[in-house]
Each structure stands twice: as C-alpha cells, then as structure tokens.
Write a protein that holds these residues in place. Sequence first.
Motif, PDB file in Angstrom:
ATOM      1  N   ASN A  47       0.896  -1.217   0.063  1.00  0.00           N
ATOM      2  CA  ASN A  47       0.051  -0.247  -0.082  1.00  0.00           C
ATOM      3  C   ASN A  47       0.968   1.076  -0.371  1.00  0.00           C
ATOM      4  O   ASN A  47       0.867   2.244  -0.720  1.00  0.00           O
ATOM      5  CB  ASN A  47      -1.267  -0.138   1.654  1.00  0.00           C
ATOM      6  CG  ASN A  47      -1.809  -1.204   1.082  1.00  0.00           C
ATOM      7  OD1 ASN A  47      -2.301  -1.060  -0.206  1.00  0.00           O
ATOM      8  ND2 ASN A  47      -2.537  -1.528   2.094  1.00  0.00           N
ATOM      9  N   VAL A  48       2.490   1.155   0.595  1.00  0.00           N
ATOM     10  CA  VAL A  48       2.753   2.002   0.743  1.00  0.00           C
ATOM     11  C   VAL A  48       3.533   2.696  -0.301  1.00  0.00           C
ATOM     12  O   VAL A  48       3.475   3.608  -0.950  1.00  0.00           O
ATOM     13  CB  VAL A  48       3.558   1.979   2.125  1.00  0.00           C
ATOM     14  CG1 VAL A  48       4.894   3.646   2.104  1.00  0.00           C
ATOM     15  CG2 VAL A  48       3.485   2.479   2.974  1.00  0.00           C
ATOM     16  N   SER A  50       2.376   0.904  -3.351  1.00  0.00           N
ATOM     17  CA  SER A  50       1.626   2.108  -4.547  1.00  0.00           C
ATOM     18  C   SER A  50       1.044   3.506  -4.050  1.00  0.00           C
ATOM     19  O   SER A  50       0.927   4.013  -5.628  1.00  0.00           O
ATOM     20  CB  SER A  50      -0.060   1.226  -3.934  1.00  0.00           C
ATOM     21  OG  SER A  50       0.395  -0.096  -4.515  1.00  0.00           O
ATOM     22  N   GLN A  51       0.364   3.768  -2.412  1.00  0.00           N
ATOM     23  CA  GLN A  51       0.102   5.223  -3.201  1.00  0.00           C
ATOM     24  C   GLN A  51       1.840   5.903  -3.680  1.00  0.00           C
ATOM     25  O   GLN A  51       1.781   7.031  -4.484  1.00  0.00           O
ATOM     26  CB  GLN A  51       0.113   5.551  -1.696  1.00  0.00           C
ATOM     27  CG  GLN A  51      -0.925   5.370  -0.911  1.00  0.00           C
ATOM     28  CD  GLN A  51      -1.298   5.662   0.795  1.00  0.00           C
ATOM     29  OE1 GLN A  51      -0.644   5.981   1.574  1.00  0.00           O
ATOM     30  NE2 GLN A  51      -2.498   4.446   0.896  1.00  0.00           N
ATOM     31  N   ARG A  52       3.059   5.675  -3.389  1.00  0.00           N
ATOM     32  CA  ARG A  52       4.042   6.595  -3.305  1.00  0.00           C
ATOM     33  C   ARG A  52       4.585   6.777  -5.077  1.00  0.00           C
ATOM     34  O   ARG A  52       4.178   7.521  -5.762  1.00  0.00           O
ATOM     35  CB  ARG A  52       5.290   6.471  -3.142  1.00  0.00           C
ATOM     36  CG  ARG A  52       5.000   6.325  -1.337  1.00  0.00           C
ATOM     37  CD  ARG A  52       6.367   5.599  -0.368  1.00  0.00           C
ATOM     38  NE  ARG A  52       6.273   6.462   0.804  1.00  0.00           N
ATOM     39  CZ  ARG A  52       7.530   5.985   1.982  1.00  0.00           C
ATOM     40  NH1 ARG A  52       8.448   5.619   1.183  1.00  0.00           N
ATOM     41  NH2 ARG A  52       7.023   7.268   2.957  1.00  0.00           N
ATOM     42  N   LEU A  53       4.255   5.660  -6.308  1.00  0.00           N
ATOM     43  CA  LEU A  53       4.262   4.999  -7.416  1.00  0.00           C
ATOM     44  C   LEU A  53       3.488   5.781  -7.457  1.00  0.00           C
ATOM     45  O   LEU A  53       3.194   6.997  -8.621  1.00  0.00           O
ATOM     46  CB  LEU A  53       3.608   3.894  -7.684  1.00  0.00           C
ATOM     47  CG  LEU A  53       4.901   3.052  -7.753  1.00  0.00           C
ATOM     48  CD1 LEU A  53       4.496   1.770  -7.955  1.00  0.00           C
ATOM     49  CD2 LEU A  53       5.952   3.282  -8.793  1.00  0.00           C
ATOM     50  N   ARG A  54       1.813   6.443  -7.106  1.00  0.00           N
ATOM     51  CA  ARG A  54       0.578   6.752  -7.747  1.00  0.00           C
ATOM     52  C   ARG A  54       0.959   7.998  -7.828  1.00  0.00           C
ATOM     53  O   ARG A  54       1.206   9.281  -9.105  1.00  0.00           O
ATOM     54  CB  ARG A  54      -0.121   6.518  -7.224  1.00  0.00           C
ATOM     55  CG  ARG A  54      -2.011   7.314  -7.934  1.00  0.00           C
ATOM     56  CD  ARG A  54      -3.241   7.082  -7.403  1.00  0.00           C
ATOM     57  NE  ARG A  54      -3.388   5.083  -7.713  1.00  0.00           N
ATOM     58  CZ  ARG A  54      -3.962   4.967  -8.764  1.00  0.00           C
ATOM     59  NH1 ARG A  54      -3.715   5.224 -10.069  1.00  0.00           N
ATOM     60  NH2 ARG A  54      -3.506   3.262  -8.859  1.00  0.00           N
ATOM     61  N   LYS A  55       1.333   9.257  -6.242  1.00  0.00           N
ATOM     62  CA  LYS A  55       1.365  10.293  -6.056  1.00  0.00           C
ATOM     63  C   LYS A  55       3.320  10.916  -6.905  1.00  0.00           C
ATOM     64  O   LYS A  55       2.638  11.724  -7.774  1.00  0.00           O
ATOM     65  CB  LYS A  55       2.149  10.348  -4.637  1.00  0.00           C
ATOM     66  CG  LYS A  55       2.465  11.899  -4.725  1.00  0.00           C
ATOM     67  CD  LYS A  55       2.165  11.633  -3.143  1.00  0.00           C
ATOM     68  CE  LYS A  55       2.653  13.210  -2.343  1.00  0.00           C
ATOM     69  NZ  LYS A  55       2.944  13.878  -1.470  1.00  0.00           N
ATOM     70  N   GLU A  56       4.350   9.860  -6.861  1.00  0.00           N
ATOM     71  CA  GLU A  56       5.286  10.164  -8.105  1.00  0.00           C
ATOM     72  C   GLU A  56       5.379   9.993  -9.290  1.00  0.00           C
ATOM     73  O   GLU A  56       5.346  10.709 -10.068  1.00  0.00           O
ATOM     74  CB  GLU A  56       6.196  10.259  -7.170  1.00  0.00           C
ATOM     75  CG  GLU A  56       7.654  10.641  -7.364  1.00  0.00           C
ATOM     76  CD  GLU A  56       8.876  10.698  -6.998  1.00  0.00           C
ATOM     77  OE1 GLU A  56       9.957  10.561  -7.091  1.00  0.00           O
ATOM     78  OE2 GLU A  56       8.839  10.184  -5.543  1.00  0.00           O
ATOM     79  N   PHE A  57       4.743   9.274  -9.834  1.00  0.00           N
ATOM     80  CA  PHE A  57       5.030   9.083 -11.383  1.00  0.00           C
ATOM     81  C   PHE A  57       3.388   8.717 -11.361  1.00  0.00           C
ATOM     82  O   PHE A  57       3.370   8.505 -12.913  1.00  0.00           O
ATOM     83  CB  PHE A  57       5.753   7.261 -11.455  1.00  0.00           C
ATOM     84  CG  PHE A  57       7.226   8.096 -10.956  1.00  0.00           C
ATOM     85  CD1 PHE A  57       7.590   8.331 -11.467  1.00  0.00           C
ATOM     86  CD2 PHE A  57       7.590   7.176  -9.935  1.00  0.00           C
ATOM     87  CE1 PHE A  57       8.996   8.650 -11.387  1.00  0.00           C
ATOM     88  CE2 PHE A  57       8.617   7.307  -9.495  1.00  0.00           C
ATOM     89  CZ  PHE A  57       9.451   8.127  -9.794  1.00  0.00           C
TER      90      PHE A  57
END
Length: 173
Positions: A47-48, A50-57
């Motif tokens: 989850n962490v 995934s959230q970071r991939l979605r936010k940054e990329f």
Amino acid sequence: MSESITRQSTSRARSRANGSAMAVEEKGHLELRLWLRLIGCSSKMENVLSQRLRKEFKTSMARFDVLAQLERFPDGLTMSDLSRRLIVSNGAITGMVDKLMQGGLVVRAYDPADRRSVIVRLTRKGRESFLRMARRHEEWVVSILGELTAEAQSELLQNLTLLHRNLDLHVKS
C-alpha cells in the motif's frame, strides 16, 4: 477487586509489549498469528509503495509490475506470458498494455513466428521511465526496511529464506 483486575490487565499488556513467550502460548496458534502478521506487513508495504508510485509517477503498482517484467525481457513478452508471470487474466493485461501504449511506454507487434500472438516491448521512453521509477521504488524500500537494524534485517532475511524453502517443499508434495 478492581485493583486486582487492573493489575492483571497491566500484567498482560506488559507481557504483550515485551513479546513474552508465555503470553503467546496462552493465546495459542503462534503460527496463525505469524502468518497474519506476514500478510499484514506485506499488505502495508504494498500500500505504501502503491501510494508513492501513484503520487510521484501517476501510475499503479500493476503497471509498474508490467514494466518490470518487460525490462527483464528486452525482446519482449507475449501477452499470455505477461499474464502468466503476473498471475492476472489476459483481459487485465490487455487493459494495462493499452494504457501503457497510450503513454508511449510500450509497443505491440505480431510475433513473426506466430502471427496469432502479440509481443509487447518497452519503448525507449518506457525503459527510461521504468528505470526512474525503479530507482525511487528501491529508495522507498530501503528507507522503510532501513528502520530495522542490520542485524534484524539479516535475521529476518534468514528466517524468511528458511520459510520460503519450507513452502517449496509443501508445494512439491
């Protein structure tokens, strides 16, 4: 009477906080608790990340996984191979590849050996994008797991390796 209950509650809480073997044995089924903890940690990590991939990329973990597989196979993979490797349906792969194509990250081409089959490859832009994402992904994992001491990481790796070997034996039987 109230003081006795408070003392018992405090004692149980202290045992849990200290990781007391007796508290674990009293609850029973340590193996089930361990399995649930493994699932919980894996889920939280995913989850962490995934959230970071979605936010940054602006991408999903599923698309990242497709790109990762294609990076490993520069000559590309068939849609069926991608589906098998990622353990998702052919329809799900088709949807992800369509989105990645729209972004110019992958191309599709008919397999010269079998015109019924389609091969998916990373574009140059796709490879460069994936490598940027992979570097950040690695930084995030190192940051999260780096909070454990080197000794704790080593011990965890040894125990998980042993568990992995034991699971391989169960799969074969």
